[in-house]
Design a protein around this motif. Structure first.
Motif, PDB file in Angstrom:
ATOM      1  N   GLU A  15       4.318 -10.907 -60.455  1.00 25.88           N
ATOM      2  CA  GLU A  15       3.112 -10.379 -61.112  1.00 25.88           C
ATOM      3  C   GLU A  15       2.497  -9.238 -60.300  1.00 25.88           C
ATOM      4  O   GLU A  15       2.032  -8.250 -60.876  1.00 25.88           O
ATOM      5  CB  GLU A  15       2.101 -11.494 -61.355  1.00 25.88           C
ATOM      6  CG  GLU A  15       2.589 -12.555 -62.336  1.00 25.88           C
ATOM      7  CD  GLU A  15       3.121 -12.002 -63.643  1.00 25.88           C
ATOM      8  OE1 GLU A  15       2.463 -11.128 -64.248  1.00 25.88           O
ATOM      9  OE2 GLU A  15       4.200 -12.447 -64.083  1.00 25.88           O
ATOM     10  N   THR A 113      -2.698  -6.722 -67.336  1.00 23.69           N
ATOM     11  CA  THR A 113      -1.702  -7.065 -66.311  1.00 23.69           C
ATOM     12  C   THR A 113      -2.386  -7.733 -65.126  1.00 23.69           C
ATOM     13  O   THR A 113      -1.894  -8.737 -64.594  1.00 23.69           O
ATOM     14  CB  THR A 113      -0.935  -5.808 -65.858  1.00 23.69           C
ATOM     15  OG1 THR A 113      -0.316  -5.204 -66.993  1.00 23.69           O
ATOM     16  CG2 THR A 113       0.127  -6.134 -64.825  1.00 23.69           C
ATOM     17  N   ALA A 117      -1.879 -11.553 -63.665  1.00 19.35           N
ATOM     18  CA  ALA A 117      -1.530 -11.768 -62.262  1.00 19.35           C
ATOM     19  C   ALA A 117      -2.582 -12.629 -61.561  1.00 19.35           C
ATOM     20  O   ALA A 117      -2.246 -13.491 -60.740  1.00 19.35           O
ATOM     21  CB  ALA A 117      -1.378 -10.423 -61.544  1.00 19.35           C
TER      22      ALA A 117
END
Length: 153
Positions: A15, A113, A117
């Protein structure tokens, strides 16, 4: 001993690598638009883009170093970034407003994103990564706000 691959095995590093790739591609797009923006807003956009790409450039090192601290290799090739990133290349022929919309979309993508993560890092109880990602999230939310405010009528 680090693995000789640009696609990390551990979920947190995978990630983080996606965050690094999206961050790098958004950095490149922002820097390119800084060079190529035109029109009546040139001076203000040129300065705003410079401020944002400079901040992102510093963050790239921090993200990559966190991957290394976790014992993995940080992705470094264009191919690796291309495979990991959801952010497309910029287009220097776009108008200033089109550039702004593309950058806003890029920050929205990177924010998603980062949130993914962050969830993985929290599940792994990786507090240093959580801290890093929280700071990055705040930065990209601020960049998005500035771009969105510029686009308002």
């Amino acid at each position: 001993m680090p693995k000789a691959t640009e696609t990390p095995d551990t979920p947190v590093c995978l990630e983080l690598s996606k965050v690094l790739a999206d961050s790098y591609n958004l950095y490149l797009k922002t820097h390119g638009y800084h060079w190529n923006v035109r029109g009546p807003q040139f001076n203000s956009l040129h300065a705003m883009f410079m401020s944002q790409y400079t901040e992102m450039w510093t963050a790239l090192d921090e993200i990559a170093e966190r991957i290394r601290a976790l014992g993995e290799l940080a992705p470094m090739s264009g191919a690796a970034f291309g495979n990991l990133s959801s952010i497309k290349e910029g287009d220097a022929t776009k108008s200033a407003n089109e550039m702004l919309r593309e950058l806003a979309d890029g920050h929205k993508t990177l924010i998603a994103t980062l949130k993914n993560a962050l969830k993985v890092a929290e599940e792994a109880s990786d507090d240093p990564t959580v801290d890093l990602l929280t700071v990055r999230l705040g930065s990209h939310e601020k960049h998005l706000w500035m771009i969105s405010a510029t686009l308002e009528d």
